[in-house]
Design an enzyme around this catalytic site. Structure first.
Site, short mmCIF file in Angstrom:
data_model
loop_
_atom_site.label_atom_id
_atom_site.label_comp_id
_atom_site.label_asym_id
_atom_site.label_seq_id
_atom_site.Cartn_x
_atom_site.Cartn_y
_atom_site.Cartn_z
N ARG A 226 0.82 -1.21 0.00
CA ARG A 226 0.00 0.00 0.00
C ARG A 226 0.85 1.25 0.00
O ARG A 226 2.00 1.25 0.42
CB ARG A 226 -0.90 0.03 1.24
CG ARG A 226 -2.12 -0.84 1.18
CD ARG A 226 -2.82 -0.86 2.53
NE ARG A 226 -2.85 0.46 3.20
CZ ARG A 226 -3.15 0.64 4.47
NH1 ARG A 226 -3.46 -0.40 5.23
NH2 ARG A 226 -3.17 1.85 4.98
N HIS A 227 0.23 2.34 -0.45
CA HIS A 227 0.83 3.67 -0.33
C HIS A 227 0.23 4.32 0.91
O HIS A 227 -0.95 4.15 1.21
CB HIS A 227 0.50 4.50 -1.58
CG HIS A 227 1.26 5.78 -1.66
ND1 HIS A 227 0.92 6.91 -0.93
CD2 HIS A 227 2.35 6.12 -2.39
CE1 HIS A 227 1.77 7.88 -1.21
NE2 HIS A 227 2.64 7.44 -2.09
#
Length: 390
Positions: A226-227
């Site tokens: 994920r960012h």
């Protein structure tokens, strides 16, 4: 076409990975790189994988150089090194701080008779500071810099990045520093000493992690793929594997919902904008994967790309070796390496309409250029302290 650094002479006192990757990049840009090796050679020659007893590790990071063997433990070897440095535009070294000074090859000593010299020092923690005398390897630097602390699976342990970025990032910072110093010298006629540390370089690439800590007083943790500030921006399970989807704005999110035929995603308050999607990233992944499970990765990839949504499969080296895009950009190169034969290697990523990106050259055999280089560049012929083959 000419290469950018075709008239630049680099004397390379580096070994293993960080320094050699820096000087290989300079060679790709057209510099003449004289790799100074001790009797027995750079220890990377003994690192695998091997073919026919030759190191592919060494070959992959030393292309385009000339090998000169000098015994720096002898007066004659040091004298030869000083004479070569006196002719050089750039000297690159990655010994522990103080080592080159003890050999009589430090910046102050060499700059007295070659004030135009750009002296590039790559080390674990820099030429100053309380950690300067510590030894450093990639995994040490990834841990100490904070990179390992933000890398890994969600709720999992800290994880080393799969490539040796602790070496490669400072190598590229040093290339940039050398290019800047060459430009300054063209204006002033003066060289300088560059000091690039592995620790500094990787810490600088932790992006906005320090700013997030300063704002929240909470340590950023590993988030898997994920960012921390964009969603969806991760890997997602499909019917037969994994796909990467990256929607960097609300417009792309709307397009994604249309492509996946999940209009309810546009009305769900958890996903109404990027901030809400990021805060509800786990629920978002579950929502998307219910739909993605109906088709395989290749099918979804074609649909997503057709819709203009950034998406990708997770490539392995078997995919990249024959990738048509990389091949078209000279990024997968087949070379004939002496003692190894045909091997694949990445090309140079630096492209220009005014410079040739064809790497062409291969890594040198140990000491292959010693006699010729010393005869060509030394003011006095037959200097003692050299050891190698012509």
């Amino acid at each position: 076409m000419a290469k950018f650094l075709q008239d630049v002479l680099v004397v390379d006192f580096t070994r293993v990975l960080a320094g050699p990757f820096c000087t290989m990049t300079l060679a790709d840009l057209g510099a003449r790189v004289l790799k100074i090796e001790p009797p027995g050679g750079d220890e990377a020659r003994g690192m695998g994988p091997f073919k026919n007893g030759q190191s592919l590790y060494f070959a992959s990071i030393n292309r385009g150089k000339e090998s000169v063997v000098l015994d720096l433990k002898t007066d004659a070897g040091r004298e030869a090194a000083r004479a070569l440095a006196g002719r050089a535009d750039v000297l690159v070294e990655n010994y522990r701080p103080g080592t080159m000074d003890r050999l009589g090859l430090g910046y102050e000593s060499l700059a007295e008779f070659n004030p135009r010299l750009i002296y590039a020092s790559l080390s674990g923690f820099g030429q100053t500071g309380p950690y300067r005398d510590r030894g450093a390897y990639d995994v040490i630097v990834q841990a100490m810099s904070g990179m390992m602390g933000i890398t890994g699976q969600l709720h999992g342990p800290p994880t080393r990045v799969g490539a040796s970025i602790g070496d490669l990032i400072p190598a590229l910072y040093m290339v940039g520093g050398i290019m800047g110093a060459l430009f300054e010298r063209s204006q002033t006629g003066q060289g300088c000493q560059l000091d690039v540390a592995m620790m500094d370089s990787v810490f600088a690439l932790t992006e906005n992690a320090l700013a997030r800590y300063w704002l929240t007083e909470q340590n950023p943790a590993p988030l898997g793929n994920r960012h921390p500030a964009i969603a969806p921006f991760s890997t997602f399970a499909t019917g037969d594997g994994t796909i990467v989807i990256a929607c960097g704005n609300d417009s792309l999110w709307q397009r994604l919902c249309d492509c996946l035929e999940i209009p309810e995603g546009l009305d769900d308050p958890r996903f109404v904008d990027n901030q809400q999607r990021t805060e509800n990233a786990e629920a978002l992944a579950e929502f998307l994967e219910i739909r993605l499970a109906h088709r395989g990765t290749d099918d979804w990839l074609e649909r997503l790309l057709t819709a203009g949504i950034p998406a990708a499969k997770v490539n392995r080296m078997s995919d990249l070796a024959s990738d048509p895009h990389l091949r078209s950009r000279n990024m997968v190169r087949e070379i004939e390496q002496e003692g190894i034969g045909r091997m694949l290697t990445p090309g140079s990523p630096i492209k220009s309409n005014r410079s040739d990106d064809d790497i062409g050259a291969v890594a040198p055999a140990l000491g292959a250029d010693t006699g010729r280089v010393l005869e060509e560049l030394m003011e006095r012929s037959g200097s003692a302290g050299a050891d190698g083959d012509d």
